[in-house]
Design a protein around this motif. Structure first.
Motif, PDB file in Angstrom:
ATOM      1  N   ASN A  48       7.473 -19.064   0.670  1.00 50.54           N
ATOM      2  CA  ASN A  48       6.410 -18.070   0.466  1.00 50.54           C
ATOM      3  C   ASN A  48       6.676 -16.799   1.273  1.00 50.54           C
ATOM      4  O   ASN A  48       6.219 -15.724   0.907  1.00 50.54           O
ATOM      5  CB  ASN A  48       5.047 -18.659   0.852  1.00 50.54           C
ATOM      6  N   ILE A 104       3.544 -13.309   0.031  1.00 52.92           N
ATOM      7  CA  ILE A 104       2.234 -13.491  -0.598  1.00 52.92           C
ATOM      8  C   ILE A 104       1.158 -13.903   0.401  1.00 52.92           C
ATOM      9  O   ILE A 104       0.074 -14.307   0.010  1.00 52.92           O
ATOM     10  CB  ILE A 104       2.301 -14.515  -1.759  1.00 52.92           C
ATOM     11  N   GLU A 146      -1.008 -19.042  -5.382  1.00 54.55           N
ATOM     12  CA  GLU A 146      -0.060 -18.678  -6.432  1.00 54.55           C
ATOM     13  C   GLU A 146      -0.194 -19.607  -7.629  1.00 54.55           C
ATOM     14  O   GLU A 146      -0.305 -19.172  -8.775  1.00 54.55           O
ATOM     15  CB  GLU A 146       1.355 -18.746  -5.860  1.00 54.55           C
ATOM     16  N   ASN A 185      -3.274 -19.062  -9.398  1.00 55.43           N
ATOM     17  CA  ASN A 185      -3.374 -17.681  -9.864  1.00 55.43           C
ATOM     18  C   ASN A 185      -4.620 -16.988  -9.321  1.00 55.43           C
ATOM     19  O   ASN A 185      -5.316 -16.272 -10.031  1.00 55.43           O
ATOM     20  CB  ASN A 185      -3.374 -17.660 -11.399  1.00 55.43           C
ATOM     21  N   TYR A 216      -4.401 -13.326  -3.691  1.00 52.97           N
ATOM     22  CA  TYR A 216      -3.005 -13.240  -3.255  1.00 52.97           C
ATOM     23  C   TYR A 216      -2.259 -12.119  -3.967  1.00 52.97           C
ATOM     24  O   TYR A 216      -1.264 -11.607  -3.479  1.00 52.97           O
ATOM     25  CB  TYR A 216      -2.290 -14.583  -3.442  1.00 52.97           C
ATOM     26  N   LYS A 217      -2.778 -11.704  -5.123  1.00 53.25           N
ATOM     27  CA  LYS A 217      -2.033 -10.754  -5.957  1.00 53.25           C
ATOM     28  C   LYS A 217      -1.891  -9.385  -5.311  1.00 53.25           C
ATOM     29  O   LYS A 217      -0.958  -8.657  -5.600  1.00 53.25           O
ATOM     30  CB  LYS A 217      -2.703 -10.616  -7.323  1.00 53.25           C
TER      31      LYS A 217
END
Lengths: 362, 269
Positions: free
Chosen positions: B209, B214, B257, B260, B264-265
């Protein structure tokens, strides 16, 4: 000649750090020094020099971020004011023990406790006598002008890396908040990875490569004999610094019969007091320690052979006066004067205290 | 049956296991039955398998694993008690292409270092946290930790932890999982080969990661402390299964992740 600017002492610390090529600043807001981080955040140096600026969750976190950054061989700094420095002392002890270079700034305010937000010099003991646990020293530079706030950023980092030791700029609320003309330094690039390897490659934790042993930034050794050996090494370093790095300035000492000893903003005030006393026909000089650790003990001992008495003037209940007394070693009378708890003495008050002490009053 | 000599067995093609090259030859100081040895081994194997020895900085805590730097052949920083996430924050921000992880016990992370871990995770520092939770202070001799279970006797709760006197055990991992800066939160154990394999996968994901940038990865390893618990290694594992897993259930608490999740995006552009 470099660029001339009119700036606050606090602002110039930020400006000087960027121009010097510092790698990181980690801090927490506290009056009267918050302009340092505010200026850095407004300048956004991460977009120009790549300098990292981070507002930490506390002074405890800030100083430990310095440990993490300094261990990587980076030039990292923090700033705070008295209560914040108290919180950092555990970390300063670890930095000193692990021999990690970094720059600290204390814009001192009145204490004890939450105290006041007005200027003070009552953190002298904390700065020069270790402060945290264990036998250690840090280099302490005491600026008396906005210009020196600029100059000591570079000097502080240079000395820190020369000796692998934390450097502290021991300022106060007067110097931090006042505006003066200042010649700022030219921009220097940050160290490249290659330069870091050249300068700190023998100890920095930059990742263990095949051609060397692993590097460990630590202040720990469970064996007392080994820890004593480490302490001997630290003490030898401190003696070396005492030999090489004492800095001071003298004002009208050539024919002086009495001496004022003062640092930082108190020294600025005492310059005026010297002039006032000389107008009265009293031959007084001023010695201003620029490094308060290492302290100019040798020069003060020499002057004790020349003058009849010394007055240590500081915005505290009497801290630096102890070092003056140690240097004078009983040869002549040494006295102390100062307003404190956030109050700044006037040149006239210093004159009055001097006359009372050495001339039996008016 | 033909005679088979030892030299006929020690052949490269018969090799099924070897010590990670990242583990040093130093003899570990950990007690029999302690989970640190296996946890160290898993971290070492992940570093070796990912080929990131030259780019990894470990931050060791104060506690039994203070000497972790003696066992993994990487660069280390030894932190003040609880402050490892602050060190890691600076190291990672100043050397963003490096892999930075903290290795902390429950006293270090969940008591004295609560502020540092919460804020590092809340900022979404791209670091990996290995949190070894054995519900006790091992190094100082078995005192009560923030994670000590109700009723559990320790040196400073000799009659068992009472909520009215000592407060409640802290589920810090559940707290961490609430923070938007965190990408991955999981609770694992290393008491069986199967559990250790799962824990290793989780540690590897935590390190990977960092490449994806992220946010923070947080891997709790529910652990034993035979000396502190005053149980044999076997009895410690049984006690852990019966009591610790009930209060600290194993499994993923957050995988932003995979799920979704929107928070985190913001880190990937």
């Amino acid at each position: 000649m470099g660029e001339l600017k009119l700036m606050k002492g606090n602002e110039v610390i930020a400006e000087a750090a960027i121009r010097y090529g510092a790698d990181g600043y980690f801090g927490y807001p506290i009056t009267p020094q918050s302009e340092i981080m505010e200026t850095l955040m407004a300048q956004k140096p991460w977009e120009t020099t790549g300098m990292v600026v981070l507002q930490a969750e506390s002074e405890v976190a800030s100083i430990n971020m310095l440990y993490g950054g300094a261990a990587c061989g980076k030039r990292v700094m923090t700033s705070s004011s008295s209560p914040g420095l108290s919180l950092m002392l555990e970390g300063v002890s670890y930095l000193a023990g692990a021999e990690l270079p970094c720059l600290l700034v204390n814009v001192v305010r009145g204490g004890p406790g939450l105290g006041t937000i007005q200027p003070s010099q009552a953190d002298y003991f904390q700065a020069t006598k270790g402060g945290g646990h264990g036998d250690y020293q840090i280099i302490v530079l005491a600026p008396a002008s906005v210009q020196e706030m600029n100059d000591f950023v570079g000097l502080g980092f240079d000395l820190a890396f020369k000796y692998r030791i934390p450097s502290l700029i021991l300022s106060d609320g007067v110097i931090g908040q006042m505006m003066e003309k200042v010649e700022v330094s030219d921009y220097k690039p940050r160290w490249t990875d290659e330069e870091i390897q050249k300068i700190s490659g023998s100890w920095a934790t930059t990742g263990k490569t095949k051609n060397r042993e692993r590097h460990i930034a630590t202040s720990l050794d469970l064996q007392a004999e080994k820890m004593e050996e480490h302490n001997h090494k630290l003490q030898a370093k401190y003696r070396e610094i005492e030999k090489n790095e004492v800095r001071y300035e003298e004002f009208q000492t050539d024919d002086a019969e009495y001496l004022l000893v003062a640092y930082g903003s108190s020294a600025r005030i005492c310059q005026k007091s010297v002039t006032l006393l000389r107008q009265k026909g009293i031959k007084v000089g001023l010695l201003r320690p620029i490094t308060v650790w290492p302290f100019p003990s040798q020069r003060i001992a020499e002057l004790a052979n020349q003058v009849k008495g010394m007055l240590a003037v500081e915005m505290s209940a009497g801290q630096m006066v102890m070092d003056v007394k140690l240097a004078v070693n009983g040869k002549i009378p040494v006295s102390h004067f100062g307003r404190y708890g956030g109050v700044v003495h006037s040149p006239g008050e210093v004159v009055e205290a001097f006359e009372k002490q050495f001339l039996g009053g008016k | 049956m033909a005679d088979i000599e030892i030299k006929d067995i020690i052949k490269k093609e018969n090799l099924v296991y070897s010590k990670s090259k990242i583990l040093t030859d130093n003899e570990m100081h950990y007690c029999p039955g302690c989970s640190h040895g296996t946890s160290h081994k898993l971290v070492a194997e992940v570093i070796e398998e990912m080929g990131i020895q030259e780019k990894t900085i470990g931050i060791s805590p104060v506690g039994c694993s203070v000497l972790a730097y003696n066992y993994l052949d990487i660069d280390w920083q030894q932190a003040a008690h609880g402050r490892a996430p602050a060190l890691a924050t600076a190291a990672k921000r100043l050397m963003p292409d490096h892999f930075v992880f903290t290795y902390q016990g429950d006293g270090d992370l969940a008591s004295i270092g609560t502020a540092e871990i919460l804020h590092a995770c809340n900022r979404g520092e791209n670091i990996t946290v290995i949190f070894v939770n054995n519900a006790i202070y091992g190094m100082t001799g078995g005192q009560m930790a923030p994670t000590t279970l109700i009723g559990m006797p320790t040196a400073t709760s000799p009659y068992g932890r009472e909520a009215a006197l000592h407060g409640f055990p802290l589920k810090i991992t559940e707290l961490i999982a609430q923070l938007p800066g965190v990408a991955y939160v999981t609770r694992q154990s290393v008491h069986t080969p199967a559990a250790a394999r799962k824990a290793k996968k989780a540690i590897r994901k935590g390190f990977e990661n960092q490449e994806k940038k992220i946010g923070t990865s947080f891997i709790e390893i529910v652990s034993t402390c035979s000396s502190g618990w005053k149980l044999s290694p076997v009895a410690s594992n049984q006690w852990m299964e019966e009591h610790m897993f009930k209060f600290y259930p194993l499994g993923d608490l957050k995988d932003a992740e995979r799920d979704n999740e929107a928070d985190y995006k913001k880190y990937i552009e």
